[in-house]
Design a protein around this motif. Sequence first.
Motif, PDB file in Angstrom:
ATOM      1  N   SER A 178       0.837  -1.202   0.000  1.00 27.44           N
ATOM      2  CA  SER A 178       0.000   0.000   0.000  1.00 27.44           C
ATOM      3  C   SER A 178       0.868   1.247   0.000  1.00 27.44           C
ATOM      4  CB  SER A 178      -0.880   0.028   1.250  1.00 27.44           C
ATOM      5  OG  SER A 178      -1.721  -1.092   1.280  1.00 27.44           O
ATOM      6  N   PRO A 179       0.519   2.250  -0.815  1.00 30.27           N
ATOM      7  CA  PRO A 179       1.264   3.516  -0.733  1.00 30.27           C
ATOM      8  C   PRO A 179       1.098   4.155   0.645  1.00 30.27           C
ATOM      9  CG  PRO A 179      -0.049   3.436  -2.738  1.00 30.27           C
ATOM     10  CD  PRO A 179      -0.496   2.283  -1.884  1.00 30.27           C
ATOM     11  N   ILE A 180       2.145   4.792   1.117  1.00 31.70           N
ATOM     12  CA  ILE A 180       2.091   5.491   2.401  1.00 31.70           C
ATOM     13  C   ILE A 180       0.976   6.538   2.349  1.00 31.70           C
ATOM     14  CG2 ILE A 180       3.380   7.029   3.959  1.00 31.70           C
ATOM     15  CD1 ILE A 180       4.411   4.177   3.918  1.00 31.70           C
ATOM     16  N   GLY A 181       0.283   6.697   3.454  1.00 30.70           N
ATOM     17  CA  GLY A 181      -0.806   7.674   3.487  1.00 30.70           C
ATOM     18  C   GLY A 181      -2.166   7.009   3.496  1.00 30.70           C
ATOM     19  N   LEU A 182      -2.236   5.754   3.073  1.00 32.28           N
ATOM     20  CA  LEU A 182      -3.494   5.022   3.147  1.00 32.28           C
ATOM     21  C   LEU A 182      -3.587   4.325   4.507  1.00 32.28           C
ATOM     22  CD1 LEU A 182      -3.706   3.389  -0.388  1.00 32.28           C
ATOM     23  CD2 LEU A 182      -4.831   5.439   0.422  1.00 32.28           C
ATOM     24  N   PRO A 192       7.433   4.338   0.585  1.00 31.49           N
ATOM     25  CA  PRO A 192       6.887   5.689   0.388  1.00 31.49           C
ATOM     26  C   PRO A 192       6.993   6.180  -1.051  1.00 31.49           C
ATOM     27  CG  PRO A 192       8.995   5.777   1.546  1.00 31.49           C
ATOM     28  CD  PRO A 192       8.604   4.326   1.471  1.00 31.49           C
ATOM     29  N   TRP A 194       5.946   4.736  -3.693  1.00 36.17           N
ATOM     30  CA  TRP A 194       4.725   4.499  -4.452  1.00 36.17           C
ATOM     31  C   TRP A 194       3.763   5.679  -4.327  1.00 36.17           C
ATOM     32  CZ3 TRP A 194       7.412   1.773  -6.956  1.00 36.17           C
ATOM     33  CH2 TRP A 194       7.752   0.442  -6.769  1.00 36.17           C
ATOM     34  N   THR A 195       3.769   6.357  -3.173  1.00 37.79           N
ATOM     35  CA  THR A 195       2.930   7.544  -3.020  1.00 37.79           C
ATOM     36  C   THR A 195       3.340   8.608  -4.035  1.00 37.79           C
ATOM     37  OG1 THR A 195       2.661   7.101  -0.676  1.00 37.79           O
ATOM     38  CG2 THR A 195       2.169   9.332  -1.414  1.00 37.79           C
ATOM     39  N   SER A 196       4.650   8.784  -4.208  1.00 38.43           N
ATOM     40  CA  SER A 196       5.145   9.768  -5.195  1.00 38.43           C
ATOM     41  C   SER A 196       4.723   9.374  -6.605  1.00 38.43           C
ATOM     42  CB  SER A 196       6.669   9.860  -5.122  1.00 38.43           C
ATOM     43  OG  SER A 196       7.082  10.223  -3.837  1.00 38.43           O
ATOM     44  N   VAL A 198       2.067   7.597  -7.479  1.00 38.44           N
ATOM     45  CA  VAL A 198       0.626   7.835  -7.602  1.00 38.44           C
ATOM     46  C   VAL A 198       0.338   9.317  -7.787  1.00 38.44           C
ATOM     47  CG1 VAL A 198      -1.575   7.764  -6.328  1.00 38.44           C
ATOM     48  CG2 VAL A 198      -0.057   5.759  -6.330  1.00 38.44           C
ATOM     49  N   GLU A 199       1.015  10.160  -7.007  1.00 43.80           N
ATOM     50  CA  GLU A 199       0.789  11.615  -7.121  1.00 43.80           C
ATOM     51  C   GLU A 199       1.238  12.141  -8.482  1.00 43.80           C
ATOM     52  OE1 GLU A 199       2.949  12.983  -3.743  1.00 43.80           O
ATOM     53  OE2 GLU A 199       1.273  12.683  -2.345  1.00 43.80           O
TER      54      GLU A 199
END
Length: 203
Positions: A178-182, A192, A194-196, A198-199
């Motif tokens: 899971s991306p960080i933040g979920l 982390p 993956w969050t970048s 996705v953004e």
Amino acid sequence: MKHPKPIHIRMLTAADLHQSRALYALLVKAVEQHEPDAVAIVGDALDALEFSEKRQLTVAECAQQLADLPVAELIFVRGNHEDINWTTFVCAWPHEKRKLTALHGSAYSVGPLVVIGFPCLTGVEFSWSAHLCANDNVMESCPTHRRTELPVEFECWLPQLMKQTGPAGRTLWLMHESPIGLPLADPRYFNPRWTSAVERFSP
């Protein structure tokens, strides 16, 4: 002038089966009930944490049950438990009956649907990439040219893949982490970066 009806692709995803007889049986029922065009196993199909013959399948039984699923397309994405047992799984897979399709920072088309499968940077990727053909999404026991492991930095491979796939490459991303933040993500274990990703690409 009549416009053609849009084509709908039904995708069923499953993760964390961990060789459980009960969970594999539920997957078979779900496929029979929903009749998907494709099934994606998004990590941790293997590794019975406490193996019991009554409660868990062997690795070979897992390979057979998944290969027997009545679905046109079956896709695998690596989880953090596909390492030591994965070679046994690939060797047990009935390759003559069905290709073993696996994604590793690569794209795969199911009709008009483009799926991108991410690497899992938790755990060891060697066993996964060692069986994956260099220029294809097919796994073999001993490929002539194997895929190399991907670097941690997604900038080294994802932008190029997005150029190749265009807008369709933003339709469906499959990843075990899971991306960080979920709510599911824990910074101690998940990536982390993956969050970048996705953004930046807004899948």
